[in-house]
Design a protein around this motif. Structure first.
Motif, PDB file in Angstrom:
ATOM      1  N   ASP A   1     107.185  73.342  31.811  1.00  0.00           N
ATOM      2  CA  ASP A   1     107.288  74.330  32.463  1.00  0.00           C
ATOM      3  C   ASP A   1     108.678  74.190  32.776  1.00  0.00           C
ATOM      4  N   ASP A   2     108.706  72.876  33.431  1.00  0.00           N
ATOM      5  CA  ASP A   2     110.147  72.762  34.385  1.00  0.00           C
ATOM      6  C   ASP A   2     111.571  71.350  33.484  1.00  0.00           C
ATOM      7  N   VAL A   3     110.668  71.364  32.516  1.00  0.00           N
ATOM      8  CA  VAL A   3     111.103  69.703  31.832  1.00  0.00           C
ATOM      9  C   VAL A   3     111.904  70.534  30.506  1.00  0.00           C
TER      10      VAL A   3
ATOM     11  N   SER B   1     110.387  73.442  17.900  1.00  0.00           N
ATOM     12  CA  SER B   1     109.662  73.740  19.092  1.00  0.00           C
ATOM     13  C   SER B   1     110.948  73.597  20.188  1.00  0.00           C
ATOM     14  N   SER B   2     110.406  73.908  21.257  1.00  0.00           N
ATOM     15  CA  SER B   2     111.319  73.521  22.575  1.00  0.00           C
ATOM     16  C   SER B   2     111.237  72.433  22.819  1.00  0.00           C
ATOM     17  N   TYR B   3     110.264  71.998  23.342  1.00  0.00           N
ATOM     18  CA  TYR B   3     109.771  70.310  23.917  1.00  0.00           C
ATOM     19  C   TYR B   3     109.940  68.886  22.715  1.00  0.00           C
ATOM     20  N   GLY B   4     109.424  69.359  21.414  1.00  0.00           N
ATOM     21  CA  GLY B   4     109.712  68.958  20.482  1.00  0.00           C
ATOM     22  C   GLY B   4     111.647  68.759  20.166  1.00  0.00           C
ATOM     23  N   GLU B   5     111.685  69.045  20.395  1.00  0.00           N
ATOM     24  CA  GLU B   5     113.680  70.023  19.930  1.00  0.00           C
ATOM     25  C   GLU B   5     114.275  68.945  20.410  1.00  0.00           C
TER      26      GLU B   5
END
Length: 180
Positions: free
Chosen positions: A22-24, A79-83
């Protein structure tokens, strides 16, 4: 839906912990999470998986730059983390370039005149531009696990149960299963 876990190598083997992303917001945030799990600055692997669409590994060792592998860069970039990871692998954030152009006020309006923007059209344009620049298929360090028992060929052959197979090859399947 994401699954994320940290595997930290210790003298006694691997220790697993699930982690919240969540905070990444940056690779640095992800690296900090790995450092917190590290024992004596030994190897930490960050596993990220999105509903069998793609998975990523980030390997952090001491103060070395993190090593990254993404199974499908095009899918991850959506995706947000993959980006975060694909931007790092491809050498920059495309959104920064867009922000620079937006700040130049090159939308064809006069000073003080509001720009008429069709949100749906703009959203579709951003999606197609992002997809254009990101190659389909694996990206990053294909030898990220070679010294830990998984060759490049084995890594590239992984399917939808990739994280389990990786953990099995590392001898960490049981500890990973405890956090899954």
């Amino acid at each position: 839906m994401y699954f994320a876990a940290l595997l930290a190598r210790t003298e006694d083997g691997w220790e697993a912990s699930d982690t919240e992303l969540d905070d990444v917001e940056t690779l640095s945030d992800l690296t900090d999470l790995a450092h917190e799990a590290s024992v004596d600055e030994d190897t930490v692997l960050v596993f990220i998986e999105q509903e069998d669409a793609w998975f990523a590994l980030v390997r952090v060792e001491g103060e070395d730059d993190p090593r990254i592998y993404v199974s499908d860069a095009a899918a991850a970039a959506r995706s947000s983390y993959g980006e975060i990871l694909t931007n790092e692998l491809l050498g920059g954030d495309q959104d920064d370039d867009d922000a620079d152009l937006d700040s130049l006020d090159l939308d064809g309006t006069e000073d003080g005149e509001p720009a008429v923007v069709d949100d749906k059209e703009e959203e579709e344009e951003e999606t197609s531009v992002s997809a254009e620049f990101v190659p389909a298929g694996p990206a990053g360090d294909r030898e990220i696990l070679a010294d830990l028992g998984m060759s490049e060929k084995e890594l590239l052959a992984l399917g939808t149960e990739a994280l389990g197979e990786i953990a099995d090859a590392l001898g960490a399947a049981e500890v990973l299963e405890t956090v899954r």
